[in-house]
Design a protein around this motif. Structure first.
Motif, PDB file in Angstrom:
ATOM      1  N   GLN A 177       1.120  -1.120   0.240  1.00  0.00           N
ATOM      2  CA  GLN A 177       0.067   0.089  -0.516  1.00  0.00           C
ATOM      3  C   GLN A 177       0.170   1.377   0.347  1.00  0.00           C
ATOM      4  O   GLN A 177       1.682   1.357   0.592  1.00  0.00           O
ATOM      5  CB  GLN A 177      -0.661   0.298   0.885  1.00  0.00           C
ATOM      6  N   ARG A 178       0.396   2.256  -1.141  1.00  0.00           N
ATOM      7  CA  ARG A 178       1.465   3.596  -0.926  1.00  0.00           C
ATOM      8  C   ARG A 178       1.012   4.292  -0.071  1.00  0.00           C
ATOM      9  O   ARG A 178      -0.966   5.497  -1.723  1.00  0.00           O
ATOM     10  CB  ARG A 178       1.927   3.674  -2.593  1.00  0.00           C
ATOM     11  N   GLN A 179       0.482   5.742   0.004  1.00  0.00           N
ATOM     12  CA  GLN A 179       0.040   6.993  -0.064  1.00  0.00           C
ATOM     13  C   GLN A 179       0.675   8.082  -0.326  1.00  0.00           C
ATOM     14  O   GLN A 179       2.670   7.935   0.464  1.00  0.00           O
ATOM     15  CB  GLN A 179       0.535   7.069   1.641  1.00  0.00           C
ATOM     16  N   GLY A 180       1.182   8.392  -0.967  1.00  0.00           N
ATOM     17  CA  GLY A 180       1.899   9.770  -1.736  1.00  0.00           C
ATOM     18  C   GLY A 180       2.638   8.660  -2.559  1.00  0.00           C
ATOM     19  O   GLY A 180       3.606   9.816  -2.598  1.00  0.00           O
ATOM     20  N   TRP A 181       2.627   7.651  -3.000  1.00  0.00           N
ATOM     21  CA  TRP A 181       3.707   7.107  -3.875  1.00  0.00           C
ATOM     22  C   TRP A 181       4.387   6.896  -2.736  1.00  0.00           C
ATOM     23  O   TRP A 181       5.598   5.872  -3.379  1.00  0.00           O
ATOM     24  CB  TRP A 181       4.244   7.591  -5.330  1.00  0.00           C
ATOM     25  N   GLN A 182       4.390   6.536  -2.181  1.00  0.00           N
ATOM     26  CA  GLN A 182       5.294   6.494  -1.096  1.00  0.00           C
ATOM     27  C   GLN A 182       4.666   5.369   0.163  1.00  0.00           C
ATOM     28  O   GLN A 182       3.663   5.016   0.174  1.00  0.00           O
ATOM     29  CB  GLN A 182       6.809   6.701   0.449  1.00  0.00           C
ATOM     30  N   LYS A 183       5.604   3.725   0.419  1.00  0.00           N
ATOM     31  CA  LYS A 183       5.066   2.338   0.933  1.00  0.00           C
ATOM     32  C   LYS A 183       4.988   3.092   2.323  1.00  0.00           C
ATOM     33  O   LYS A 183       5.159   4.113   2.675  1.00  0.00           O
ATOM     34  CB  LYS A 183       6.514   1.585   0.935  1.00  0.00           C
ATOM     35  N   VAL A 184       3.618   2.891   2.895  1.00  0.00           N
ATOM     36  CA  VAL A 184       3.123   2.630   4.220  1.00  0.00           C
ATOM     37  C   VAL A 184       2.725   1.612   4.828  1.00  0.00           C
ATOM     38  O   VAL A 184       3.020   0.350   4.213  1.00  0.00           O
ATOM     39  CB  VAL A 184       2.525   4.236   4.128  1.00  0.00           C
ATOM     40  N   GLU A 185       2.776   1.438   6.001  1.00  0.00           N
ATOM     41  CA  GLU A 185       1.520  -0.108   6.625  1.00  0.00           C
ATOM     42  C   GLU A 185       0.749  -0.449   5.972  1.00  0.00           C
ATOM     43  O   GLU A 185      -0.114   0.998   6.107  1.00  0.00           O
ATOM     44  CB  GLU A 185       2.014   0.908   8.214  1.00  0.00           C
ATOM     45  N   ALA A 186       0.396  -0.999   5.756  1.00  0.00           N
ATOM     46  CA  ALA A 186      -0.468  -2.191   4.843  1.00  0.00           C
ATOM     47  C   ALA A 186      -2.169  -1.449   6.622  1.00  0.00           C
ATOM     48  O   ALA A 186      -1.310  -2.426   7.498  1.00  0.00           O
ATOM     49  CB  ALA A 186      -0.245  -3.233   4.701  1.00  0.00           C
ATOM     50  N   HIS A 187      -2.787  -1.487   6.108  1.00  0.00           N
ATOM     51  CA  HIS A 187      -4.098  -1.563   6.904  1.00  0.00           C
ATOM     52  C   HIS A 187      -5.530  -2.461   5.810  1.00  0.00           C
ATOM     53  O   HIS A 187      -5.468  -2.598   5.023  1.00  0.00           O
ATOM     54  CB  HIS A 187      -4.821  -0.102   7.043  1.00  0.00           C
ATOM     55  N   PHE A 188      -5.576  -3.474   6.998  1.00  0.00           N
ATOM     56  CA  PHE A 188      -6.787  -4.121   6.645  1.00  0.00           C
ATOM     57  C   PHE A 188      -8.145  -4.108   7.319  1.00  0.00           C
ATOM     58  O   PHE A 188      -8.589  -4.518   8.346  1.00  0.00           O
ATOM     59  CB  PHE A 188      -6.627  -5.833   5.952  1.00  0.00           C
ATOM     60  N   ALA A 189      -9.379  -3.468   6.373  1.00  0.00           N
ATOM     61  CA  ALA A 189     -11.094  -3.421   7.549  1.00  0.00           C
ATOM     62  C   ALA A 189     -10.850  -1.865   8.172  1.00  0.00           C
ATOM     63  O   ALA A 189     -11.115  -3.057   9.393  1.00  0.00           O
ATOM     64  CB  ALA A 189     -11.164  -4.767   7.781  1.00  0.00           C
TER      65      ALA A 189
END
Length: 216
Positions: A177-189
């Motif tokens: 998962q990427r925020q602003g095209w930088q990888k971040v911790e993935a969240h699910f549900a």
């Protein structure tokens, strides 16, 4: 009365000079518009995190993990029951496909030859833009993706199948998962995965809530 000075003809600025200035002005205006259209959106902060779901079938339980050298925030997924080869890979959230093809090289690992030569990179992969500067990536797919760049996909729509193409040691799904095209911790549900760095081996199990209304 005359001054004795000859009359000088009135001079005019060549038309081509005026045309050149007009073209230059239009070029500057176009450059400003490009900056406004391209650069300004990049400066905007990311939107709120979408409600991402596990990219696997509703109700299935998978092991999520990482290991030293895997890279921060990268998630490897393996089913806790049954064969991994060919399992459906689903879109975590609705969005637009921006990449669908080969990342690196495929190698030769298949269900018939699971110990074949490794490839490079992610093998068959898909990248989805979810808006608000949020993206997800799905790597090591078994075969060419079921979607193409430009396709609009719904949450829970199948985009490929689990494989071991690219630099992969066993059939699994590599997910980011990427925020602003930088990888971040993935969240699910709405819950964090706990995978934030690759300093040590880490695993956790999660059950998919990637359920489509009206489907089992």
């Amino acid at each position: 009365m005359t001054t004795g000075r000859p009359n000088r003809p009135r001079t005019h600025r060549p038309v081509r000079n005026r045309v050149g200035l007009a073209v230059l002005a239009l070029g500057v205006l176009a450059a400003v518009l490009v900056v406004a259209v391209v650069v300004v959106p990049l400066l905007r902060p990311p939107g709120p995190r979408p409600l991402f779901q596990l990219p696997v079938a509703c109700g299935e339980t998978w092991q999520l993990g990482t290991y030293p050298g895997h890279d921060d925030y990268d998630v490897d997924m393996f089913p806790t029951e049954g064969e991994a080869w060919g399992r459906p890979v689903l879109a975590s959230y609705a969005g637009t496909v921006t990449e669908a093809g080969i990342n690196g090289s495929l190698g030769g690992r298949t269900p018939d030859d699971p110990d074949g030569p490794r490839g490079r990179g992610g093998g068959y992969w898909v990248k989805i833009d979810h808006g608000g500067k949020w993206e997800t990536q799905y790597l090591h797919l078994l075969e060419p993706p079921l979607v193409r760049a430009g396709d609009r996909v719904a949450q829970g729509e199948q985009i490929g199948r689990v494989g071991s193409t690219g630099n992969s040691g066993a059939p699994h799904l590599h997910y980011e998962q990427r925020q602003g095209w930088q990888k971040v911790e993935a969240h699910f549900a709405g819950a964090p995965s706990g995978i934030t760095h690759d300093n040590t081996e880490y695993t956790v199990t999660r059950t998919s809530e990637n359920c489509v209304p009206g489907q089992p």
